[in-house]
Design a protein around this motif. Sequence first.
Motif, PDB file in Angstrom:
ATOM      1  N   ALA A 165       2.581   0.976   2.709  1.00  0.00           N
ATOM      2  CA  ALA A 165       2.852   1.076   4.140  1.00  0.00           C
ATOM      3  C   ALA A 165       4.355   0.996   4.408  1.00  0.00           C
ATOM      4  O   ALA A 165       5.024   0.053   3.967  1.00  0.00           O
ATOM      5  CB  ALA A 165       2.131  -0.036   4.898  1.00  0.00           C
ATOM      6  N   TYR A 210       4.031  -0.452  10.056  1.00  0.00           N
ATOM      7  CA  TYR A 210       2.675  -0.921  10.341  1.00  0.00           C
ATOM      8  C   TYR A 210       2.672  -1.760  11.612  1.00  0.00           C
ATOM      9  O   TYR A 210       3.469  -2.687  11.759  1.00  0.00           O
ATOM     10  CB  TYR A 210       2.149  -1.760   9.179  1.00  0.00           C
ATOM     11  N   GLN A 230      -0.321  -3.784  14.020  1.00  0.00           N
ATOM     12  CA  GLN A 230      -1.720  -4.161  14.145  1.00  0.00           C
ATOM     13  C   GLN A 230      -1.895  -5.098  15.327  1.00  0.00           C
ATOM     14  O   GLN A 230      -1.208  -6.119  15.435  1.00  0.00           O
ATOM     15  CB  GLN A 230      -2.238  -4.835  12.870  1.00  0.00           C
ATOM     16  N   TYR A 277      -4.719  -0.383  15.111  1.00  0.00           N
ATOM     17  CA  TYR A 277      -3.500  -0.328  14.305  1.00  0.00           C
ATOM     18  C   TYR A 277      -2.950   1.089  14.271  1.00  0.00           C
ATOM     19  O   TYR A 277      -3.651   2.071  14.547  1.00  0.00           O
ATOM     20  CB  TYR A 277      -3.741  -0.859  12.888  1.00  0.00           C
ATOM     21  N   LYS A 327       0.065   3.243  11.725  1.00  0.00           N
ATOM     22  CA  LYS A 327       0.908   3.063  10.548  1.00  0.00           C
ATOM     23  C   LYS A 327       1.444   4.394  10.042  1.00  0.00           C
ATOM     24  O   LYS A 327       0.908   5.469  10.329  1.00  0.00           O
ATOM     25  CB  LYS A 327       0.138   2.376   9.432  1.00  0.00           C
ATOM     26  N   THR A 366       2.659  -4.276   4.688  1.00  0.00           N
ATOM     27  CA  THR A 366       1.512  -4.441   5.569  1.00  0.00           C
ATOM     28  C   THR A 366       1.619  -5.785   6.276  1.00  0.00           C
ATOM     29  O   THR A 366       2.399  -6.660   5.853  1.00  0.00           O
ATOM     30  CB  THR A 366       0.205  -4.417   4.772  1.00  0.00           C
TER      31      THR A 366
END
Length: 283
Positions: free
Chosen positions: A89, A92, A94, A100, A102, A187
Amino acid sequence: QPAASGHTTQLFLLHADGNAVSTEGIAPLAAKGVSFAPGRWGSALTVAAGGALSYPRQGTIDFNEGSIEMWIAPLADGSDPTYSAREHALFYYQAPNKDYLKIAQSNSGGILYGGGATNGGQWESAYAGSASMSSWSAGVWHHIAFTFSASGNFMRFYLDGVLTADTNEKHYIPPDPGSDRFYLGQTPGGTPAAYLIDEVRIWSRAMTAAEVAANATRPDQPRNDEVWLPLAQFSPGDSLVFQLADCSAPEFDYLGIPVSQPNPPSTLLAPGATQVNDVYVSC
């Protein structure tokens, strides 16, 4: 006479030149295990295993309309098992409700893409095999851009200035904006990307294909608060001035298409010539 006016649309520009603070003065909410190495220009950053690099969401990204662009270079050759073992990733976000968004490199075929899930897991993406990094060499820089628009109902992904994927699921629904941060080079759970990342820029509008292509081939480092101004409305001899608040740039004389008035004079064409005929050489 104003040729164009409005707000600059850059929200976030990170040169990564030895520190993780953006040109707007935005400091990361968390910066752990971040190291710097020679970049596309100046230096670039990477995040180590167990590290963290996150920035405040408020004021830095608008999920309704926007673009995210950056330069990336793999730490190893694209054929290295590191890239097929798991996803990597690069950006990112979320939300608490599990929405989310990304930019990532898939472990399947090394495909770079933009995508996410909203409304209880409804998938949306800009994903295509033509954006594979499997043949890349370690340390070689590439430009990527991800554009999205709720009003236009699209999400698009570009690699080295070329559109590779356009709204696979035929919709773009912005993620819930409930989280206070987004991540670069990892992430939310802390899994790092095996990439160097440089010149991360976030816009509050979807860039055009022409803008993406120009930024992917530019010879110099991106500048703070750049503005894209189409020149079709201007004629050679027009004087242009860029003004931001009370600050004005020096006048710039628009000379027209460079081939007609090269400066310094070109030695490729005869004086007064503006084109060349096709030349064929046989061996």
